[in-house]
Write a protein that holds these residues in place. Structure first.
Motif, short mmCIF file in Angstrom:
data_model
loop_
_atom_site.label_atom_id
_atom_site.label_comp_id
_atom_site.label_asym_id
_atom_site.label_seq_id
_atom_site.Cartn_x
_atom_site.Cartn_y
_atom_site.Cartn_z
N ASP A 143 34.88 36.08 40.73
CA ASP A 143 34.97 36.78 39.73
C ASP A 143 35.23 38.30 40.10
OD1 ASP A 143 34.38 38.15 37.24
OD2 ASP A 143 32.37 37.05 37.07
N VAL A 144 36.40 38.98 39.70
CA VAL A 144 36.54 40.14 40.01
C VAL A 144 36.37 41.27 39.08
CG1 VAL A 144 38.51 39.78 41.81
CG2 VAL A 144 39.17 39.71 39.30
N SER A 145 35.39 41.02 38.13
CA SER A 145 34.96 41.94 37.18
C SER A 145 34.10 42.98 37.88
CB SER A 145 34.30 41.27 35.92
OG SER A 145 33.11 40.63 36.64
N GLU A 146 33.92 44.04 37.30
CA GLU A 146 33.10 45.14 38.09
C GLU A 146 31.74 44.85 38.25
OE1 GLU A 146 33.64 49.26 36.41
OE2 GLU A 146 35.24 48.57 35.69
N ARG A 147 30.91 43.98 37.49
CA ARG A 147 29.76 43.74 37.52
C ARG A 147 29.58 42.56 38.60
NH1 ARG A 147 31.44 39.81 35.08
NH2 ARG A 147 30.84 38.71 33.31
N GLU B 286 38.29 35.94 36.31
CA GLU B 286 38.29 35.22 37.46
C GLU B 286 39.70 35.11 38.02
OE1 GLU B 286 34.40 32.43 37.32
OE2 GLU B 286 36.07 31.94 36.15
N LEU B 287 39.67 35.12 39.29
CA LEU B 287 40.96 34.88 40.19
C LEU B 287 40.79 33.61 40.55
CD1 LEU B 287 43.35 36.13 41.57
CD2 LEU B 287 41.85 36.54 43.46
N LEU B 288 41.86 32.69 40.18
CA LEU B 288 41.82 31.31 40.71
C LEU B 288 42.88 31.02 41.56
CD1 LEU B 288 42.06 29.68 37.21
CD2 LEU B 288 39.96 30.10 38.57
#
Length: 168
Positions: free
Chosen positions: A64-68, A94-96
């Motif tokens: 999960d590359v989101s800021e949180r 999300e990076l898969l």
């Protein structure tokens, strides 16, 4: 047959050491925390006989590359990672990544983690700023280089002309 349970962890440590050696150009290395990667295993496709039908060796990694969630990822690196890997990023951020090259679950996991780290390393390198040489002030050395290139180009074209055959 008979590889130990820790084969995957030895492989991960070995790959981490080799990856570190290859990325000396990165100013500040961003390590992907192992606990932020969600790994699932599934059956792999392709050759492998009965092994393919019975053993879940394909490793799928989600980051999960989101800021949180990826607070450890600098904003500039996150932006470059999302841009360069846009085909592998879900709408939820999300990076898969998946790896099913080998018949070993541990080796596939190690390869997947290595690729994930390599993607982050690549995004960590700031792109070089393009400088148009023509807009720079002309120095004596640059002028000599330009004239030398022009002469060389002219000689090349001249040598082509002498080979031309005329039909008269």
């Amino acid at each position: 047959h008979g590889k130990g349970k820790n084969e995957g962890f030895r492989m991960i440590n070995m790959l981490a050491r080799t990856t570190r050696a290859h990325c000396s150009g990165v100013s500040r290395r961003v390590r992907v925390p192992r606990e932020s990667v969600v790994v699932t295993y599934s059956r792999s496709s392709g050759p492998g006989g009965q092994n393919v039908n019975k053993v879940s060796t394909k490793a799928s990694l989600r980051l999960d590359v989101s800021e949180r969630s990826a607070w450890w990822l600098p904003p500039a690196v996150r932006e470059r990672l999302l841009e360069r890997q846009r085909g592998a990023v879900t709408k939820s951020g999300e990076l898969l990544l998946s790896c099913d090259e080998t018949r070993s679950q541990a080796r596939n996991l190690a390869l997947g983690l290595e690729r994930l780290q390599a993607a982050v390393d690549e995004a960590s390198v700031e792109p070089r700023e393009y400088v148009d040489r023509r807009s720079l002030p002309e120095t004596e050395g640059r002028r000599h280089e330009r004239v030398r290139e022009k002469r060389q180009h002219g000689r090349k074209k001249e040598s082509r002309a002498s080979r031309r055959v005329t039909f008269e």
